[in-house]
Motif scaffolding. Structure first.
Motif, mmCIF file in Angstrom:
data_model
loop_
_atom_site.group_PDB
_atom_site.id
_atom_site.type_symbol
_atom_site.label_atom_id
_atom_site.label_comp_id
_atom_site.label_asym_id
_atom_site.label_seq_id
_atom_site.Cartn_x
_atom_site.Cartn_y
_atom_site.Cartn_z
ATOM 1 N N ALA A 73 0.833 -1.210 0.000
ATOM 2 C CA ALA A 73 0.000 0.000 0.000
ATOM 3 C C ALA A 73 0.864 1.255 0.000
ATOM 4 C CB ALA A 73 -0.924 -0.008 1.217
ATOM 5 N N ALA A 74 1.920 1.269 0.823
ATOM 6 C CA ALA A 74 2.814 2.432 0.860
ATOM 7 C C ALA A 74 3.604 2.551 -0.440
ATOM 8 C CB ALA A 74 3.753 2.331 2.060
ATOM 9 N N ASP A 75 4.032 1.411 -0.994
ATOM 10 C CA ASP A 75 4.716 1.442 -2.292
ATOM 11 C C ASP A 75 3.800 2.042 -3.356
ATOM 12 O OD1 ASP A 75 6.851 0.137 -1.095
ATOM 13 O OD2 ASP A 75 6.317 -1.843 -1.892
ATOM 14 N N ASP A 76 2.531 1.641 -3.341
ATOM 15 C CA ASP A 76 1.564 2.166 -4.314
ATOM 16 C C ASP A 76 1.504 3.693 -4.258
ATOM 17 O OD1 ASP A 76 0.875 -0.416 -5.069
ATOM 18 O OD2 ASP A 76 -0.941 -0.477 -3.836
ATOM 19 N N ALA A 77 1.489 4.245 -3.051
ATOM 20 C CA ALA A 77 1.381 5.701 -2.910
ATOM 21 C C ALA A 77 2.605 6.398 -3.489
ATOM 22 C CB ALA A 77 1.200 6.060 -1.437
#
Length: 482
Positions: free
Chosen positions: A258-262
């Protein structure tokens, strides 16, 4: 944000866990990881270049272009980048006070690809691929250990702590941004792009369909590029100011992903905007007269069976209260992680939908921690403090650490606020970056959650950044006193 059906998401979310430090660099791990590049080549051909991307302490992407013909070496050998990359300020300059530059010999770390992040780059002028990296430090025995200053490892630590309690975060990010015209020349500033309005000067036009239509071509290309890269982009909104938009990411049961996606979504939006002769600005407060841009984070906790632990009746409600209490108790010392820029503190103003108080409430967008309406399976906390320029991994690490603090100590929050939280008697978030840095540096909680060395280095860098802005004379001063 869509309703996060934790059980369904757990069954369908792709796995992108961090490789074990003990396996990194071994022949077997390299062979398994190398299959990812081979699969990419089989699907898309050999790229001209592979862009290796390492988010630094501020979320700025550092890295290299590597010829596509040599791309397999990224997986077999890793990528050498100085450990001191995490001692650069937001402008990319060495902060000598960190003590991690030439005085250490400026040693290299070994960066390994993050599984699942090798993707085509649809907006690139030549066939290109990109992959995110995370950094390891060579140890004396020829192995590798997670580099303590890489924010990705700070988030991994909090995920591990929750897993030890049988809890697993389900996370979604929402990102706001402005479309801007590039600076006209050296020393110039980007100019806002405000959709044409039949009602006179640019003004607030929240949820406007006509503002979406004005840049429909660009926004559809963002959605298409996200589909190509496998980023779970969901709703697109015309936000609270003219020329301001929001793209929501669908929830993930893999917090790291999720953090990578952001991180990758910010790059994607700006890459597509450049194709249209524009820039996407994630500056927290580019215009005083209009709303700032935030990074809202929705978090629920799944239990071992994949159900939403917050939705499990009275026990789940108590768990939610403990988590909210921990977020409130740790909000002041972690504020500089949520608001990491000098400009970001301008966003925290009353009436702006950016929170100003250390507060929580149910279905209330004026508080810092909101419990959105919805069914039990979607029970979650929305953390509303972070600016769009913040580092997603650090933001999420601080949120999870705060929730854990409340859960482990069975903390109880004050009464939830209803109505206008800007007028309530709640403790205030600081508006001063210097105070926020001091609170971070002096916090026992931060030392426990992030490590004393990370606490020291981050505080040193942010204090140097604050001091650089304080040394500049503002345009208003010249206009007033010359």
């Amino acid at each position: 944000m869509p309703v996060p059906d934790v059980a369904a998401a757990a069954a369908t979310a792709e796995s992108r866990s961090e490789p074990s430090p003990a396996l990194s660099g071994t022949a077997s791990a390299a062979a398994l990881a190398g299959d990812e590049f081979a699969a990419h080549v089989a699907a898309h051909g050999v790229p001209d270049i592979v862009e290796v991307l390492l988010p630094d302490t501020h979320g700025v992407l550092r890295g290299k272009w590597i010829p596509g013909a040599a791309g397999g070496k990224i997986w077999s050998d890793g990528v050498a980048i100085p450990l001191s990359i995490f001692g650069l300020d937001v402008w990319g300059r060495e902060v000598e006070e960190t003590g991690i530059h030439i005085e250490t010999g400026d040693r290299d770390g070994i960066c390994r690809p993050v599984p699942g992040t090798l993707k085509p780059v649809p907006w690139a002028p030549r066939p290109s691929a990109q992959v995110m990296l995370t950094m390891y430090e060579p140890d004396e025995r020829g192995g590798e250990l997670p580099w303590e200053l890489d924010p990705r490892h700070k988030l991994a630590r909090q995920v591990e702590r929750l897993a030890a309690r049988g809890l697993h975060p389900c996370v979604a990010f929402e990102l706001e941004f402005y479309l801007m015209k590039p600076a006209p020349g050296p020393g110039g500033l980007p100019e806002p792009v405000f959709p044409a309005s039949p009602h006179g000067p640019a003004r607030q036009n929240m949820y406007s369909m006509s503002d979406l239509d004005a840049y429909a071509g660009l926004l559809h290309e963002v959605r298409q590029a996200a589909a190509v890269q496998g980023l779970p982009a969901d709703t697109v909104i015309s936000e609270a100011a003219p020329g301001q938009y929001e793209v929501n990411l669908y929830h993930r049961t893999d917090a790291m992903a999720a953090a990578d996606d952001a991180i990758l979504l910010r790059r994607l939006i700006d890459g597509v905007a450049r194709q249209h002769g524009l820039r996407a600005s994630f500056m927290a407060k580019p215009f005083l007269e209009f709303a700032g841009s935030g990074m809202h984070v929705h978090v629920s906790l799944a239990d071992g069976a994949g159900g939403n632990a917050f939705g499990a009746g009275e026990e789940g409600e108590a768990l939610l209260r403990h988590a909210a209490a921990g977020l409130l108790a740790t909000m002041a010392p972690t504020a500089v992680l949520y608001v990491p820029s000098y400009n970001g503190f301008r966003r925290l103003v009353p009436g702006s939908y950016a929170p100003t108080g250390i507060s929580w409430g149910y279905d209330n967008r004026s508080v810092a921690v909101r419990v959105p309406n919805g069914p039990a399976k979607a029970r979650r906390l929305e953390h509303r403090i972070a600016g769009a320029d913040a580092h997603p991994h650090l933001v999420l690490a601080a949120i999870l650490a705060g929730m854990l603090e409340g859960i482990e100590n069975a903390m109880e929050p004050p009464a939830p606020l209803s109505g206008n939280a800007y007028e309530a008697e709640a403790p205030l978030l600081t508006y001063d970056m210097g105070e926020a840095v001091h609170d971070f540096a002096a916090s026992d909680f931060v030392a426990r959650a992030f490590g004393a060395e990370y606490q020291r280095v981050y505080a040193v860098m942010k204090e140097a950044e604050r001091a650089a802005f304080e040394r500049r004379i503002s345009t208003l001063e010249y206009e007033t006193y010359l």
